[in-house]
Design a protein around this motif. Structure first.
Motif, PDB file in Angstrom:
ATOM      1  N   LEU A   1      -7.714   1.273   3.936  1.00 35.36           N
ATOM      2  CA  LEU A   1      -7.242  -0.111   3.919  1.00 35.36           C
ATOM      3  C   LEU A   1      -8.411  -1.066   3.714  1.00 35.36           C
ATOM      4  O   LEU A   1      -9.492  -0.879   4.278  1.00 35.36           O
TER       5      LEU A   1
ATOM      6  N   ARG B   1      -2.757  -1.733  -8.458  1.00 34.86           N
ATOM      7  CA  ARG B   1      -3.276  -0.944  -7.332  1.00 34.86           C
ATOM      8  C   ARG B   1      -4.783  -1.112  -7.172  1.00 34.86           C
ATOM      9  O   ARG B   1      -5.300  -1.133  -6.056  1.00 34.86           O
TER      10      ARG B   1
ATOM     11  N   THR C   1       0.814  -1.223   0.000  1.00 30.36           N
ATOM     12  CA  THR C   1       0.000   0.000   0.000  1.00 30.36           C
ATOM     13  C   THR C   1       0.847   1.273   0.000  1.00 30.36           C
ATOM     14  O   THR C   1       0.305   2.358   0.186  1.00 30.36           O
TER      15      THR C   1
ATOM     16  N   ASP D   1      -0.303   4.056  -2.103  1.00 34.63           N
ATOM     17  CA  ASP D   1      -1.691   4.469  -1.873  1.00 34.63           C
ATOM     18  C   ASP D   1      -1.985   4.520  -0.384  1.00 34.63           C
ATOM     19  O   ASP D   1      -3.056   4.108   0.067  1.00 34.63           O
ATOM     20  N   SER D   2      -1.029   5.028   0.397  1.00 37.07           N
ATOM     21  CA  SER D   2      -1.176   4.997   1.852  1.00 37.07           C
ATOM     22  C   SER D   2      -2.304   5.896   2.351  1.00 37.07           C
ATOM     23  O   SER D   2      -2.746   5.755   3.488  1.00 37.07           O
TER      24      SER D   2
ATOM     25  N   LEU E   1      -6.159  -3.704  -4.831  1.00 37.85           N
ATOM     26  CA  LEU E   1      -6.109  -3.474  -3.388  1.00 37.85           C
ATOM     27  C   LEU E   1      -7.288  -2.644  -2.908  1.00 37.85           C
ATOM     28  O   LEU E   1      -7.595  -2.643  -1.722  1.00 37.85           O
ATOM     29  N   GLU E   2      -7.936  -1.924  -3.801  1.00 41.35           N
ATOM     30  CA  GLU E   2      -9.034  -1.053  -3.406  1.00 41.35           C
ATOM     31  C   GLU E   2     -10.357  -1.804  -3.284  1.00 41.35           C
ATOM     32  O   GLU E   2     -11.301  -1.296  -2.679  1.00 41.35           O
TER      33      GLU E   2
ATOM     34  N   LYS F   1      -5.249   5.963   0.945  1.00 38.07           N
ATOM     35  CA  LYS F   1      -6.530   5.314   0.658  1.00 38.07           C
ATOM     36  C   LYS F   1      -6.888   4.339   1.776  1.00 38.07           C
ATOM     37  O   LYS F   1      -6.028   3.778   2.440  1.00 38.07           O
TER      38      LYS F   1
ATOM     39  N   ALA G   1      -6.476  -6.274   0.696  1.00 33.77           N
ATOM     40  CA  ALA G   1      -5.049  -5.964   0.802  1.00 33.77           C
ATOM     41  C   ALA G   1      -4.422  -6.715   1.970  1.00 33.77           C
ATOM     42  O   ALA G   1      -3.308  -7.246   1.866  1.00 33.77           O
TER      43      ALA G   1
END
Length: 598
Positions: free
Chosen positions: A514, A579, A506, A509-510, A582-583, A512, A518
């Protein structure tokens, strides 16, 4: 409701652009009402760390069943007129208590995000309602005490800070707190415009005022002086008149405050030098900075103890930002220090706030663990009479608090994730002997074996079956489990390694939120990896009986530092995950068709 009150340590309310501007907000319960001050255009925030009449331990104490939030908006009624509209938001205390282990409750209502910080001094009420043994009441996370003293890293940015913030909209008194990372608070000056003596005075007065504050949380913990690197022949100036005045006359105000000079737009300098020379651009750039940036500042600020770092916000120039974070932490630690091996709250919250270097997160985890709960684990005086589950809970909370992911849903503090970590510890015998591991789903996908296509399929299947109770050893009291230190060692090492992989996943995209997906990817990447197997083998074979030394603590530190996640194949695999994967969020346990497993 128990006689033990729910203690709220802070409240933050952030509104988006909506119909009607917010004029005021109040929080209330029982007979208490408290107005929440406005900190920004759409931000209302209050830290309840100062004792007030009728409050408990400096926290907002809730004894009833409901918390109310009153929002007063000013809405346009017709052309040339407006009227007030009062909205009352009710929050159930039981809903808040359900998030107590995560120490944060979040709710969204009518385009207003409300976050309550929860003090774990409220744990007795929660634990009694959950039927947990009374012995756990006295276990408190070490991070709670540290954060009560200093909940946020406070930094002042002076100068040409467009590399970090939008220029021209700064108010030095305003506290800038990110809703994605509330462990730091920023103050941004307007910079030093030509002959702007007024702003020089404002900056000086602000720094002097913060130096007089008694409490650590209100003091300045660091200052960044930002100057854009000038390019010769382009008409650039390193220092405007106001900056020269400050460096000549006012740097004494920075005494005893960690101060770093940040040279921005480093990528622009590298491009310029690459066009002018055929040699090593980086070496030439460093020489240029010494001659055209550092030396002029030293000529003005002769006695100031300043450090210097060139940075760029562009991709491919992460090294400068990493140096800035590391140097800031080093200077903060030197300034605020530690006593008898106890870390300074400022040093710890600095590590929490940064989301750049996983190595510093590991260092922070060690510093907090050494303070109490990692010590003498073979016969710990901290734990006798408590179940292993209760002991691991407080250690888990400390480690997760240091890593400080943007986790408003509290997934890392949730029961399903804690159970995954306990199951992983339970597999130490199998992983150490190389025998078959615990029962798992037939459709289990692993990252560790290089099966990238499988890892990217939806859904992500965890290696342990859903619906099973915790292993029996987790319910035993601390003294009744043979080789209990192995359980604690494995839990600490495994959790830190899983979070390290999650940090890598992450890192871009820290900000965004969690997701469980992820977390599951990170868990699967670690489970079955050589890193995990090697750690478990070393723990199983470890002789902890070394006279005169805390050998268990030393081994834990060795395993989480020397044996960091440096498996190149694993890192490459993690780095190839898109990415957007992970969302997406999903349940913890799902079957191959994507339905929740039971």
């Amino acid at each position: 409701m128990s006689s033990q009150p729910l203690l709220i340590s802070y409240i933050e309310l952030r509104g988006a652009r909506a119909r009607g501007s917010i004029e005021s907000i109040e929080i209330g319960c029982d007979d208490q009402r408290h107005s929440i001050p406005q900190r920004g255009e759409y931000l209302f925030q209050e830290d309840f760390n100062q004792p007030l009449s009728g409050w408990l331990f400096g926290k907002f104490a809730v004894r009833g069943e409901t918390i109310s939030v009153s929002v007063v908006r000013r809405r346009r009624w017709r052309i040339g007129s407006s009227k007030q509209a009062i909205e009352e938001i009710k929050i159930s205390v039981q809903d808040v208590l359900s998030k107590l282990p995560a120490r944060k409750f979040h709710i969204a209502h009518n385009r207003l995000d409300i976050t309550l910080g929860l003090s774990s001094s409220s744990f007795p009420a929660y634990l009694q309602s959950a039927g947990t043994s009374q012995g756990a009441n006295e276990l408190r996370p070490t991070t709670e005490e540290l954060l009560n003293k200093c909940p946020r890293f406070r930094i002042l940015v002076i100068g040409q800070s467009a590399e970090f913030f939008e220029p021209g909209k700064a108010d030095i008194e305003k506290e800038l707190i990110s809703p994605q990372n509330d462990r730091f608070v920023l103050h941004d000056s307007k910079g030093f415009e030509p002959a702007d003596g007024v702003n020089c005075d404002d900056v000086k007065l602000f720094i002097e005022d913060r130096k007089k504050r008694e409490q650590l949380k209100d003091q300045l913990h660091a200052v960044w002086l930002c100057f854009r690197i000038p390019i010769t022949g382009h008409g650039d100036r390193l220092l405007e008149d106001g900056a020269e005045t400050f460096l000549k006359e006012d740097t004494s105000v920075l005494q005893n405050i960690p101060t770093i000079v940040v040279f921005t737009k480093y990528d622009r300098l590298l491009t310029h030098i690459a066009m002018q020379t055929k040699g090593d651009s980086n070496t030439a750039a460093q020489e240029y900075i010494r001659e055209h940036c550092i030396q002029p500042i030293q000529n003005f600020a002769k006695d100031a103890k300043l450090s210097y770092v060139p940075v760029s916000s562009n991709r491919g120039h992460e090294e400068g930002r990493e140096q800035l974070i590391e140097l800031t932490y080093k200077k903060v630690t030197e300034t605020f220090g530690s006593r008898l091996g106890t870390p300074s709250p400022v040093s710890v919250v600095t590590l929490m706030a940064q989301r750049t270097l996983p190595r510093l997160k590991i260092e922070g985890s060690i510093a907090v663990g050494k303070q109490r709960y990692w010590r003498t684990l073979a016969s710990s005086p901290n734990f006798p009479g408590y179940t292993i589950q209760e002991c691991l809970q407080v250690i888990h909370t400390d480690i997760v608090s240091v890593w400080n992911f943007h986790d408003p849903s509290g997934y890392l503090e949730s029961e399903p994730f804690r159970k995954l970590m306990v199951d992983l510890v339970g597999s130490i015998d199998e992983s150490a002997t190389g025998s078959a591991r615990l029962t798992r789903s037939d459709t289990y996908n692993t990252l560790a074996g290089g099966a990238v296509p499988l890892a990217l399929l939806v859904p992500i299947i965890l290696p342990f079956a859903a619906g099973l109770a915790l292993a029996q050893w987790a319910y035993e009291t601390y003294q009744r489990v043979n080789n209990v230190h192995q359980k604690f060692m494995a839990y600490i090492v495994d959790l830190i390694h899983v979070l390290e992989i999650l940090f890598t996943l992450t890192s871009n995209d820290s900000e965004k939120k969690l997701t469980r997906r992820a977390i599951k990817l990170a868990f699967n990447a670690y489970h079955g990896s050589d890193v995990m197997r090697n750690a478990h083998v070393q723990i199983k074979d470890f002789d902890y009986k070394v006279p005169g030394r805390d050998a268990v603590l030393e081994k834990i530190v060795s395993l989480v530092t020397v044996s960091r996640i440096d498996d190149d194949a694993l890192i490459r695999t993690v780095g190839r995950i898109p990415r957007e994967q992970l969302e997406q969020d999903e349940e913890w346990h799902i079957n191959a068709s994507g339905r929740q497993a039971h």
